[in-house]
Design a protein around this motif. Structure first.
Motif, short mmCIF file in Angstrom:
data_model
loop_
_atom_site.label_atom_id
_atom_site.label_comp_id
_atom_site.label_asym_id
_atom_site.label_seq_id
_atom_site.Cartn_x
_atom_site.Cartn_y
_atom_site.Cartn_z
N ASN A 74 0.94 -1.14 -0.11
CA ASN A 74 0.01 0.11 0.05
C ASN A 74 0.95 1.40 -0.18
O ASN A 74 0.49 2.19 0.64
N TYR A 132 -12.43 9.54 -7.39
CA TYR A 132 -11.99 9.36 -5.94
C TYR A 132 -11.77 11.13 -5.54
O TYR A 132 -10.79 11.64 -6.03
N ASP A 163 -2.17 4.98 -1.96
CA ASP A 163 -2.01 3.42 -1.53
C ASP A 163 -0.78 2.71 -2.48
O ASP A 163 -1.01 1.64 -3.06
N LYS A 182 -11.66 0.51 -1.36
CA LYS A 182 -12.02 1.61 -0.22
C LYS A 182 -13.32 2.03 -0.27
O LYS A 182 -14.05 2.16 -1.17
N GLN A 190 -12.49 5.93 4.82
CA GLN A 190 -11.45 5.18 5.13
C GLN A 190 -10.19 5.90 4.62
O GLN A 190 -10.24 6.90 3.85
N VAL A 195 -6.37 6.41 3.28
CA VAL A 195 -5.09 5.94 2.45
C VAL A 195 -3.74 6.59 2.35
O VAL A 195 -3.66 7.64 3.12
#
Length: 223
Positions: free
Chosen positions: A44, A120, A141, A172, A176, A178
């Protein structure tokens, strides 16, 4: 050094937690090829050293500092993680320069579909956003992505179907955390501009000596 092109999505098989650190056991196949103990694999986006190898897994130690500054401390058994081996000297440079040393974390604010792509929106702190520029590179990530939008509180990236399929980003959810690594070039430029080299205090050099140019020389050349 890494490129941000994910080779495989692995699975956290177990986490052995210590007082401040932990040991991850990661199930995988592709990244084990030609890998030996001591090699680096980004998990990640976090560069970790392989400590033991099995037929379908490897282990890596995670220090307290890494747990504090990344999202690895939130992993649990069964979590999917993006994996990339360190780039070989004769490898293709398909992403951008990724060190595997993340700058901090961001939070997923929204996930919106746009035809086949997915947008995103990631919230990040000002000390990270200062290095994030529109059309520039960002690592989320461990994934090398292009910034499509940025303002004072967040930035956006658009994910193509292929990236969705071959990474763990599709798992995801809003809220959450990252891992983020900003483009290293911007950080180097800032360092050079804010901390210029200083002349030796014992043997100070004049501006003429430093540059090798004088007003008289320039005039003689017609300037």
């Amino acid at each position: 050094m890494f490129t941000g092109l994910i080779e495989e999505v692995g699975t956290i098989q177990s986490i052995r937690r210590g007082q401040k650190s932990c040991v991850l056991t990661i199930g995988c196949q592709t990244v084990l090829e030609n890998t030996k103990v001591g090699d680096s694999i980004a998990v990640n986006g976090v560069c970790l050293t392989v400590t033991t190898l099995g037929g379908s897994y490897y282990t890596a130690d995670v220090m307290a500092e890494t747990l504090d500054r990344s999202s690895l401390g939130q992993l649990s058994g069964g979590s999917k993680v993006n994996l990339e081996r360190a780039m070989p000297a004769d490898g293709r440079f398909g992403g951008h320069i990724v060190s595997g040393h993340i700058d901090g974390t961001g939070t997923v604010l929204s996930i919106e579909r746009d035809d086949t792509a997915v947008w995103y929106t990631i919230a990040a702190a000002p000390n990270l956003l200062r290095y994030i520029v529109e059309k520039g590179s960002i690592t989320i990530d461990g994934i090398s992505l292009t910034v499509a939008y940025v303002d004072e509180s967040c930035f956006k990236v658009s994910i193509i179907p292929h990236t969705q399929e071959v990474t763990a980003l599709h798992e995801k959810r809003v809220g959450q955390v990252v891992n983020l690594e900003c483009d290293i070039l911007g950080k180097y430029v800032e360092k050079l501009l804010t901390h210029p080299a200083q002349a030796d205090e014992e043997e100070p050099l004049s501006s003429e000596t430093e540059s090798g140019l004088t007003e008289e020389f320039l005039r003689s050349c017609g300037f």
